[in-house]
Design an enzyme around this catalytic site. Structure first.
Site, PDB file in Angstrom:
ATOM      1  N   LYS A  22       0.833  -1.205   0.000  1.00  0.00           N
ATOM      2  CA  LYS A  22       0.000   0.000   0.000  1.00  0.00           C
ATOM      3  C   LYS A  22       0.868   1.256   0.000  1.00  0.00           C
ATOM      4  O   LYS A  22       0.694   2.144  -0.817  1.00  0.00           O
ATOM      5  CB  LYS A  22      -0.907   0.006   1.237  1.00  0.00           C
ATOM      6  CG  LYS A  22      -1.602   1.330   1.480  1.00  0.00           C
ATOM      7  CD  LYS A  22      -2.461   1.315   2.737  1.00  0.00           C
ATOM      8  CE  LYS A  22      -1.731   1.648   4.007  1.00  0.00           C
ATOM      9  NZ  LYS A  22      -1.462   3.075   4.254  1.00  0.00           N
ATOM     10  N   CYS A 118      -4.292  13.111  12.893  1.00  0.00           N
ATOM     11  CA  CYS A 118      -5.027  11.868  12.711  1.00  0.00           C
ATOM     12  C   CYS A 118      -4.995  11.110  14.020  1.00  0.00           C
ATOM     13  O   CYS A 118      -4.426  11.586  15.008  1.00  0.00           O
ATOM     14  CB  CYS A 118      -4.437  11.038  11.576  1.00  0.00           C
ATOM     15  SG  CYS A 118      -2.856  10.338  11.973  1.00  0.00           S
ATOM     16  N   ARG A 123       1.094  14.621  13.387  1.00  0.00           N
ATOM     17  CA  ARG A 123       1.617  14.364  12.045  1.00  0.00           C
ATOM     18  C   ARG A 123       1.718  15.599  11.156  1.00  0.00           C
ATOM     19  O   ARG A 123       1.027  15.721  10.143  1.00  0.00           O
ATOM     20  CB  ARG A 123       0.796  13.270  11.357  1.00  0.00           C
ATOM     21  CG  ARG A 123       0.852  11.968  12.108  1.00  0.00           C
ATOM     22  CD  ARG A 123       0.189  10.851  11.385  1.00  0.00           C
ATOM     23  NE  ARG A 123       0.999  10.291  10.315  1.00  0.00           N
ATOM     24  CZ  ARG A 123       0.644   9.222   9.608  1.00  0.00           C
ATOM     25  NH1 ARG A 123      -0.496   8.625   9.854  1.00  0.00           N
ATOM     26  NH2 ARG A 123       1.421   8.754   8.657  1.00  0.00           N
ATOM     27  N   ASP A 308       4.540   0.410  12.152  1.00  0.00           N
ATOM     28  CA  ASP A 308       3.305  -0.148  11.582  1.00  0.00           C
ATOM     29  C   ASP A 308       3.071  -1.605  11.989  1.00  0.00           C
ATOM     30  O   ASP A 308       2.041  -2.189  11.633  1.00  0.00           O
ATOM     31  CB  ASP A 308       3.323  -0.044  10.055  1.00  0.00           C
ATOM     32  CG  ASP A 308       3.050   1.382   9.584  1.00  0.00           C
ATOM     33  OD1 ASP A 308       2.694   2.232  10.408  1.00  0.00           O
ATOM     34  OD2 ASP A 308       3.200   1.638   8.365  1.00  0.00           O
ATOM     35  N   ARG A 400      -8.679   0.001   4.355  1.00  0.00           N
ATOM     36  CA  ARG A 400      -7.688   0.922   3.799  1.00  0.00           C
ATOM     37  C   ARG A 400      -6.390   0.191   3.483  1.00  0.00           C
ATOM     38  O   ARG A 400      -5.652   0.623   2.604  1.00  0.00           O
ATOM     39  CB  ARG A 400      -7.376   2.040   4.807  1.00  0.00           C
ATOM     40  CG  ARG A 400      -8.530   2.948   5.085  1.00  0.00           C
ATOM     41  CD  ARG A 400      -8.091   4.089   5.965  1.00  0.00           C
ATOM     42  NE  ARG A 400      -6.897   4.706   5.388  1.00  0.00           N
ATOM     43  CZ  ARG A 400      -6.100   5.552   6.034  1.00  0.00           C
ATOM     44  NH1 ARG A 400      -6.363   5.870   7.271  1.00  0.00           N
ATOM     45  NH2 ARG A 400      -5.053   6.071   5.436  1.00  0.00           N
TER      46      ARG A 400
HETATM   47  C1  UD1 Z   1       4.734   6.629   6.460  1.00  0.00           C
HETATM   48  C2  UD1 Z   1       3.759   5.493   6.274  1.00  0.00           C
HETATM   49  C3  UD1 Z   1       3.169   5.080   7.613  1.00  0.00           C
HETATM   50  C4  UD1 Z   1       4.274   4.761   8.613  1.00  0.00           C
HETATM   51  C5  UD1 Z   1       5.274   5.908   8.689  1.00  0.00           C
HETATM   52  C6  UD1 Z   1       6.485   5.595   9.547  1.00  0.00           C
HETATM   53  C7  UD1 Z   1       2.865   5.929   4.067  1.00  0.00           C
HETATM   54  C8  UD1 Z   1       1.704   6.300   3.235  1.00  0.00           C
HETATM   55  N1  UD1 Z   1       2.694   5.926   5.382  1.00  0.00           N
HETATM   56  O1  UD1 Z   1       3.979   7.730   6.975  1.00  0.00           O
HETATM   57  O2  UD1 Z   1       2.355   3.914   7.406  1.00  0.00           O
HETATM   58  O3  UD1 Z   1       3.717   4.570   9.889  1.00  0.00           O
HETATM   59  O4  UD1 Z   1       5.755   6.238   7.376  1.00  0.00           O
HETATM   60  O5  UD1 Z   1       7.117   4.456   9.100  1.00  0.00           O
HETATM   61  O6  UD1 Z   1       3.921   5.588   3.556  1.00  0.00           O
HETATM   62  N2  UD1 Z   1       6.890  14.274  10.756  1.00  0.00           N
HETATM   63  C9  UD1 Z   1       7.019  15.614  11.035  1.00  0.00           C
HETATM   64  N3  UD1 Z   1       7.035  16.495   9.984  1.00  0.00           N
HETATM   65  C10 UD1 Z   1       6.923  16.082   8.689  1.00  0.00           C
HETATM   66  C11 UD1 Z   1       6.793  14.694   8.428  1.00  0.00           C
HETATM   67  C12 UD1 Z   1       6.777  13.814   9.483  1.00  0.00           C
HETATM   68  O7  UD1 Z   1       7.127  16.035  12.190  1.00  0.00           O
HETATM   69  O8  UD1 Z   1       6.920  16.925   7.787  1.00  0.00           O
HETATM   70  C13 UD1 Z   1       6.887  13.293  11.880  1.00  0.00           C
HETATM   71  C14 UD1 Z   1       5.616  12.475  11.963  1.00  0.00           C
HETATM   72  O9  UD1 Z   1       4.605  13.125  12.674  1.00  0.00           O
HETATM   73  C15 UD1 Z   1       6.135  11.225  12.664  1.00  0.00           C
HETATM   74  C16 UD1 Z   1       7.557  11.074  12.099  1.00  0.00           C
HETATM   75  O10 UD1 Z   1       7.905  12.350  11.606  1.00  0.00           O
HETATM   76  O11 UD1 Z   1       6.195  11.454  14.035  1.00  0.00           O
HETATM   77  C17 UD1 Z   1       7.722  10.068  10.986  1.00  0.00           C
HETATM   78  O12 UD1 Z   1       6.709  10.269  10.030  1.00  0.00           O
HETATM   79  P1  UD1 Z   1       6.880   9.892   8.499  1.00  0.00           P
HETATM   80  O13 UD1 Z   1       8.041   8.970   8.329  1.00  0.00           O
HETATM   81  O14 UD1 Z   1       6.875  11.134   7.687  1.00  0.00           O
HETATM   82  O15 UD1 Z   1       5.545   9.104   8.240  1.00  0.00           O
HETATM   83  P2  UD1 Z   1       4.610   9.188   6.955  1.00  0.00           P
HETATM   84  O16 UD1 Z   1       5.427   9.346   5.732  1.00  0.00           O
HETATM   85  O17 UD1 Z   1       3.501  10.149   7.205  1.00  0.00           O
END
Ligand code: UD1
Length: 421
Positions: A22, A118, A123, A308, A400
């Site tokens: 996914k 969420c 996030r 995850d 999902r």
């Molecule tokens: C992706 C995955 C999700 C998984 C996560 C961590 C997808 C669609 N989703 O989510 O299933 O749980 O990686 O392996 O691929 N953060 C910030 N600022 C930002 C971006 C992230 O503070 O601009 C924080 C987030 O809140 C979180 C951490 O960084 O605490 C890691 O998040 P991130 O790796 O970005 O997760 P996603 O890409 O959203």
């Protein structure tokens, strides 16, 4: 609203095919916005999140054809006819933010709704925005939307992520493929989904090196072209179903699974007393000991233990011999499944980002509620091992991220059914 009824009825035995990822598919799909030629994705999973991304892309001008029962996605974006990703779609799925980088790179303009928080945490998307600014984007936040322009186009730059973000790495990687000059991303995410994206972009003509390490170098090119690419195996679906024989004391072969996708997770399962064996078709998992051993888990970016799989691992440890400590370091509010597991008789104590789980002899079936995608499947796993009936409600979370969950588990002997309502 549909629910899922599970009756714990002993060890699971059989084979489960693992679908395309996914999270990889959700980042590969927006790559269509980088080219006017067709992008074909094979091995796509059949999930509601994929439909949501299809809807979003269609709203931007992409022609989306879902072929072979949804396993092939043919995407074509001759032109981006609308540069606004609307709140109504973005709020349903945070991965929608991944259209920002590609739209900006191709046309120098993009307007994308901010996703908001969420169930598992605040996030923010600040790293996505900072990375794009480093490439020369001019950003303005207005009425809940980010308005991005790149007058004169994006320019290659060096950008170091202050901490690892999967989505921000993907967004900036895509944008940098069409930027002028060289981009160097430091402290980049190393997840298999990033490697898959880089491989697909390279097939489209991008010049990328270092993916899978923490430094990725991208040499911008004038334009990208069409490609066909198979979506990598879903390591989270793989890990989830590896836990089904572990929690029921059975033996299941996960078709298409590879240990290299989930090294840290496999090591933990083995430390808990579960056998994991690579076969020519995938991974075979067997739990022959009388009881799982307690193990401690800390979630980390790849190659560490994936956040995850934390909820599902907690379900397993609920019946372990001894006390396990699970530390969640990625998301601040990712123990919503703990109170639901406690309704099934689990002994869990949550303090901030740490959950202490003391194993009980047996869980007991109960009505429980899914709060997010991975929490929902952890409750199903718990139900497979529990005495009596478990009814998991709010299963739209499950849809999902897991295709045919009832079919895949019942093929291995589980007593599980979907109740329409
Ligand atoms: C992706 C995955 C999700 C998984 C996560 C961590 C997808 C669609 N989703 O989510 O299933 O749980 O990686 O392996 O691929 N953060 C910030 N600022 C930002 C971006 C992230 O503070 O601009 C924080 C987030 O809140 C979180 C951490 O960084 O605490 C890691 O998040 P991130 O790796 O970005 O997760 P996603 O890409 O959203």
């Amino acid at each position: 609203m549909d629910s899922i009824l599970v009756r714990g009825n002993g060890p699971l035995k059989g084979q489960i095919p693992i679908a395309g990822a996914k999270n990889a598919c959700l980042t590969l799909m927006p790559a269509t916005l980088l080219t006017d030629e067709p992008l074909t994705l094979t091995n796509a999973p059949r999930l509601s999140d994929i439909k949501t991304m299809s809807e979003l892309l269609a709203s931007l001008g992409t022609e989306v054809a879902s072929l072979q029962d949804g396993q092939v996605l043919a995407l074509g974006t001759k032109e981006i006819s609308n540069h606004t990703a609307d709140y109504d779609i973005v709020r349903k799925m945070r991965a929608s933010i991944l259209v920002l980088g590609p739209m900006l790179a191709r046309d120098g303009e993009a307007v994308v709704s901010l996703p908001g928080g969420c169930a598992i945490g605040a996030r923010p998307v600040d790293l996505h925005l900072k990375g794009l600014e480093a490439l020369g984007a001019v950003l303005e936040l207005k009425d809940g939307y980010v308005h991005a322009t790149a007058p004169g186009g994006l320019k290659g730059a060096q950008f170091e992520f202050p901490f690892v973000s999967v989505g921000a790495t993907e967004n900036i990687l895509m944008a940098a493929t069409l930027a002028k000059g060289t981009t160097v991303l430091k402290n980049a995410a190393r997840e298999p989904e990033i490697v898959d994206l880089a491989e697909c972009l390279r097939k489209m003509g991008a010049e990328i090196g270092g993916e899978g390490t923490s430094t990725i170098t991208i040499q911008g090119v004038e334009q990208l072209h069409g490609a066909t690419h198979p979506v990598v195996t879903d390591r989270i679906e793989l890990g989830t179903y590896m836990l089904a024989p572990a929690i029921t004391g059975g033996e299941v072969e996960l078709l298409g699974g590879r240990r290299s996708l989930l090294g840290a997770f496999c090591n933990k399962l083995e430390a808990a007393g579960v056998e994991v064996e690579e076969t020519s078709a995938g991974l075979k998992v067997a739990q022959k000991n009388s009881r799982i051993r307690a193990v401690d888990v800390v979630t980390e970016p790849y190659p560490g233990f994936p956040t995850d799989l934390q909820a599902q691992m907690m379900a397993l440890l609920c019946t372990a011999d001894g006390t396990s400590v699970l530390e969640e370091t990625i998301f601040e509010n990712r123990f919503m499944h703990a109170p639901e597991l406690m309704r099934m008789g689990a002994d869990i104590d949550v303090h901030g980002g740490t959950a202490t789980v003391t194993g009980v002899d047996r869980l007991k079936g109960a009505p429980v509620m899914a709060t997010d995608l991975r929490a929902s499947v952890s409750l199903i796993l718990a139900g497979l091992a529990a005495e009596g009936e478990t009814v998991v409600s709010r299963v739209y979370h499950l849809d999902r991220g897991y295709e045919h969950v009832v079919g895949k588990l019942s093929a291995c002997g589980a007593s599980i059914e979907r109740i329409r309502g």
